[in-house]
Motif scaffolding. Sequence first.
Motif, PDB file in Angstrom:
ATOM      1  N   ALA A  70      57.624   4.270   8.286  1.00 47.63           N
ATOM      2  CA  ALA A  70      57.071   5.060   7.173  1.00 47.63           C
ATOM      3  C   ALA A  70      57.270   6.554   7.417  1.00 47.63           C
ATOM      4  CB  ALA A  70      55.597   4.731   6.940  1.00 47.63           C
ATOM      5  N   LEU A  71      58.474   6.910   7.832  1.00 51.52           N
ATOM      6  CA  LEU A  71      58.813   8.273   8.197  1.00 51.52           C
ATOM      7  C   LEU A  71      60.135   8.640   7.546  1.00 51.52           C
ATOM      8  CD1 LEU A  71      57.516  10.306  10.253  1.00 51.52           C
ATOM      9  CD2 LEU A  71      59.089   9.386  11.959  1.00 51.52           C
ATOM     10  N   SER A  72      60.220   9.830   6.969  1.00 53.81           N
ATOM     11  CA  SER A  72      61.482  10.279   6.392  1.00 53.81           C
ATOM     12  C   SER A  72      62.342  10.959   7.453  1.00 53.81           C
ATOM     13  CB  SER A  72      61.223  11.266   5.241  1.00 53.81           C
ATOM     14  OG  SER A  72      60.802  12.522   5.757  1.00 53.81           O
ATOM     15  N   VAL A  73      63.601  11.155   7.144  1.00 54.02           N
ATOM     16  CA  VAL A  73      64.502  11.870   8.046  1.00 54.02           C
ATOM     17  C   VAL A  73      63.969  13.271   8.304  1.00 54.02           C
ATOM     18  CG1 VAL A  73      66.802  12.891   8.247  1.00 54.02           C
ATOM     19  CG2 VAL A  73      66.565  10.562   7.419  1.00 54.02           C
ATOM     20  N   ARG A  74      63.514  13.941   7.278  1.00 52.13           N
ATOM     21  CA  ARG A  74      62.981  15.309   7.431  1.00 52.13           C
ATOM     22  C   ARG A  74      61.741  15.315   8.315  1.00 52.13           C
ATOM     23  NH1 ARG A  74      67.109  18.240   5.779  1.00 52.13           N
ATOM     24  NH2 ARG A  74      67.600  18.085   3.584  1.00 52.13           N
ATOM     25  N   GLU A  75      60.863  14.352   8.122  1.00 49.73           N
ATOM     26  CA  GLU A  75      59.653  14.271   8.940  1.00 49.73           C
ATOM     27  C   GLU A  75      60.018  14.014  10.404  1.00 49.73           C
ATOM     28  OE1 GLU A  75      56.643  12.559   5.505  1.00 49.73           O
ATOM     29  OE2 GLU A  75      57.819  11.154   6.711  1.00 49.73           O
ATOM     30  N   TYR A  76      60.943  13.094  10.627  1.00 52.69           N
ATOM     31  CA  TYR A  76      61.401  12.806  11.977  1.00 52.69           C
ATOM     32  C   TYR A  76      61.989  14.064  12.611  1.00 52.69           C
ATOM     33  CZ  TYR A  76      64.097  10.944  15.847  1.00 52.69           C
ATOM     34  OH  TYR A  76      64.620  10.723  17.107  1.00 52.69           O
ATOM     35  N   SER A  77      62.845  14.763  11.876  1.00 52.89           N
ATOM     36  CA  SER A  77      63.479  15.975  12.396  1.00 52.89           C
ATOM     37  C   SER A  77      62.444  17.026  12.769  1.00 52.89           C
ATOM     38  CB  SER A  77      64.454  16.561  11.368  1.00 52.89           C
ATOM     39  OG  SER A  77      65.511  15.683  11.151  1.00 52.89           O
ATOM     40  N   LEU A  78      61.454  17.210  11.912  1.00 55.91           N
ATOM     41  CA  LEU A  78      60.412  18.194  12.179  1.00 55.91           C
ATOM     42  C   LEU A  78      59.615  17.809  13.427  1.00 55.91           C
ATOM     43  CD1 LEU A  78      58.960  20.771  11.179  1.00 55.91           C
ATOM     44  CD2 LEU A  78      57.405  19.266   9.956  1.00 55.91           C
ATOM     45  N   HIS A 101      56.881  28.467  21.682  1.00 63.05           N
ATOM     46  CA  HIS A 101      56.407  28.015  20.376  1.00 63.05           C
ATOM     47  C   HIS A 101      57.202  28.694  19.270  1.00 63.05           C
ATOM     48  CE1 HIS A 101      53.054  26.098  22.374  1.00 63.05           C
ATOM     49  NE2 HIS A 101      52.858  25.454  21.247  1.00 63.05           N
ATOM     50  N   LEU A 102      57.548  27.917  18.289  1.00 67.20           N
ATOM     51  CA  LEU A 102      58.369  28.416  17.185  1.00 67.20           C
ATOM     52  C   LEU A 102      57.497  28.936  16.051  1.00 67.20           C
ATOM     53  CD1 LEU A 102      60.880  25.430  17.038  1.00 67.20           C
ATOM     54  CD2 LEU A 102      61.239  27.653  18.117  1.00 67.20           C
ATOM     55  N   GLN A 103      57.945  30.027  15.470  1.00 70.05           N
ATOM     56  CA  GLN A 103      57.320  30.514  14.245  1.00 70.05           C
ATOM     57  C   GLN A 103      57.869  29.679  13.094  1.00 70.05           C
ATOM     58  OE1 GLN A 103      58.432  34.629  14.199  1.00 70.05           O
ATOM     59  NE2 GLN A 103      56.920  35.192  15.744  1.00 70.05           N
ATOM     60  N   MET A 104      57.171  29.697  11.962  1.00 68.48           N
ATOM     61  CA  MET A 104      57.547  28.834  10.842  1.00 68.48           C
ATOM     62  C   MET A 104      58.984  29.084  10.380  1.00 68.48           C
ATOM     63  SD  MET A 104      56.256  26.239   9.414  1.00 68.48           S
ATOM     64  CE  MET A 104      54.556  26.360   9.846  1.00 68.48           C
ATOM     65  N   VAL A 116      65.247  22.823  10.998  1.00 66.88           N
ATOM     66  CA  VAL A 116      65.305  21.594  10.210  1.00 66.88           C
ATOM     67  C   VAL A 116      66.060  21.780   8.895  1.00 66.88           C
ATOM     68  CG1 VAL A 116      63.261  20.550  11.259  1.00 66.88           C
ATOM     69  CG2 VAL A 116      63.001  21.956   9.203  1.00 66.88           C
ATOM     70  N   ALA A 117      66.687  22.941   8.738  1.00 65.34           N
ATOM     71  CA  ALA A 117      67.520  23.253   7.566  1.00 65.34           C
ATOM     72  C   ALA A 117      66.770  23.103   6.247  1.00 65.34           C
ATOM     73  CB  ALA A 117      68.788  22.402   7.570  1.00 65.34           C
ATOM     74  N   LEU A 118      65.570  23.681   6.204  1.00 63.83           N
ATOM     75  CA  LEU A 118      64.772  23.713   4.983  1.00 63.83           C
ATOM     76  C   LEU A 118      64.318  25.145   4.718  1.00 63.83           C
ATOM     77  CD1 LEU A 118      62.398  20.642   5.521  1.00 63.83           C
ATOM     78  CD2 LEU A 118      64.286  20.788   3.892  1.00 63.83           C
ATOM     79  N   SER A 119      63.895  25.414   3.507  1.00 60.73           N
ATOM     80  CA  SER A 119      63.302  26.713   3.209  1.00 60.73           C
ATOM     81  C   SER A 119      61.948  26.793   3.903  1.00 60.73           C
ATOM     82  CB  SER A 119      63.126  26.890   1.703  1.00 60.73           C
ATOM     83  OG  SER A 119      62.131  25.994   1.226  1.00 60.73           O
ATOM     84  N   SER A 122      59.107  27.539   2.536  1.00 55.92           N
ATOM     85  CA  SER A 122      58.076  26.891   1.715  1.00 55.92           C
ATOM     86  C   SER A 122      58.162  25.372   1.820  1.00 55.92           C
ATOM     87  CB  SER A 122      58.169  27.349   0.259  1.00 55.92           C
ATOM     88  OG  SER A 122      59.411  26.992  -0.307  1.00 55.92           O
ATOM     89  N   ALA A 123      59.365  24.821   1.845  1.00 54.27           N
ATOM     90  CA  ALA A 123      59.517  23.367   1.998  1.00 54.27           C
ATOM     91  C   ALA A 123      59.039  22.921   3.380  1.00 54.27           C
ATOM     92  CB  ALA A 123      60.969  22.952   1.782  1.00 54.27           C
ATOM     93  N   THR A 124      59.298  23.737   4.387  1.00 50.09           N
ATOM     94  CA  THR A 124      58.839  23.415   5.739  1.00 50.09           C
ATOM     95  C   THR A 124      57.321  23.437   5.804  1.00 50.09           C
ATOM     96  OG1 THR A 124      60.864  24.317   6.681  1.00 50.09           O
ATOM     97  CG2 THR A 124      58.996  24.087   8.173  1.00 50.09           C
ATOM     98  N   THR A 125      56.714  24.423   5.172  1.00 49.17           N
ATOM     99  CA  THR A 125      55.252  24.508   5.156  1.00 49.17           C
ATOM    100  C   THR A 125      54.653  23.284   4.471  1.00 49.17           C
ATOM    101  OG1 THR A 125      55.312  26.925   5.202  1.00 49.17           O
ATOM    102  CG2 THR A 125      53.285  25.901   4.381  1.00 49.17           C
ATOM    103  N   ARG A 126      55.240  22.853   3.356  1.00 50.45           N
ATOM    104  CA  ARG A 126      54.750  21.652   2.668  1.00 50.45           C
ATOM    105  C   ARG A 126      54.900  20.417   3.553  1.00 50.45           C
ATOM    106  NH1 ARG A 126      57.467  24.221  -1.555  1.00 50.45           N
ATOM    107  NH2 ARG A 126      59.229  22.798  -1.406  1.00 50.45           N
ATOM    108  N   LEU A 127      56.021  20.334   4.261  1.00 54.59           N
ATOM    109  CA  LEU A 127      56.260  19.206   5.158  1.00 54.59           C
ATOM    110  C   LEU A 127      55.254  19.217   6.313  1.00 54.59           C
ATOM    111  CD1 LEU A 127      58.079  16.786   5.820  1.00 54.59           C
ATOM    112  CD2 LEU A 127      59.640  18.365   6.947  1.00 54.59           C
ATOM    113  N   VAL A 128      55.006  20.375   6.874  1.00 56.48           N
ATOM    114  CA  VAL A 128      54.001  20.504   7.940  1.00 56.48           C
ATOM    115  C   VAL A 128      52.639  20.062   7.432  1.00 56.48           C
ATOM    116  CG1 VAL A 128      52.705  22.196   9.326  1.00 56.48           C
ATOM    117  CG2 VAL A 128      55.214  22.235   9.322  1.00 56.48           C
ATOM    118  N   THR A 129      52.284  20.485   6.218  1.00 54.29           N
ATOM    119  CA  THR A 129      50.987  20.113   5.635  1.00 54.29           C
ATOM    120  C   THR A 129      50.878  18.598   5.483  1.00 54.29           C
ATOM    121  OG1 THR A 129      50.795  22.232   4.504  1.00 54.29           O
ATOM    122  CG2 THR A 129      49.478  20.402   3.631  1.00 54.29           C
ATOM    123  N   ARG A 130      51.946  17.954   4.989  1.00 55.20           N
ATOM    124  CA  ARG A 130      51.923  16.492   4.837  1.00 55.20           C
ATOM    125  C   ARG A 130      51.715  15.790   6.173  1.00 55.20           C
ATOM    126  NH1 ARG A 130      56.495  16.950   1.429  1.00 55.20           N
ATOM    127  NH2 ARG A 130      57.796  15.914   2.972  1.00 55.20           N
TER     128      ARG A 130
END
Length: 152
Positions: free
Chosen positions: A38-46, A60-63, A70-73, A75-83
């Motif tokens: 139950a994991l997406s490629v993006r979630e796995y990569s993150l 530690h990495l900044q956003m 992970v080759a995302l914007s 804002s998309a990374t922040t949404r993914l982190v939140t999920r």
Amino acid sequence: MTATDPALTALANGWAALYLLYGRIEARIERALQSQHALSVREYSLLSVLSRQHDGEGGHLQMKQVADAVALSQSATTRLVTRLEDRGLLSRYLCPTDRRGIYTDVSDAGLKLLREARPTNDTALREALDEAAKNPELAPLVTAVEAMSPTR
């Protein structure tokens, strides 16, 4: 139409073949990770990127750095982190030396899921590359990807 249509320039042919290979790999890994973890490629990569952080200098990495990794914007990374945080796989906290910075750590549950998903990811990647190697248009790209492996 093939991946390398003669009407395209040589550069466009190369890009079309690379894009085709990427799409096939991503689709195969996505199906495997979704069905088994139950994991997406993006979630796995993150999770994978964030699991390699450490407490040392620059560990530690900044956003923005995470987004680039992970080759995302951002804002998309922040949404993914939140999920993933909502699922209990990540936690966020303020940078101790710069209160404007927010760091993200993988939780124990996230590390466990990543450990369980890694063999699935690796197997799906290997299967996708093996399948693509049978295609004469994609075989040179597969060879190039495999040549980048430090174990070869």
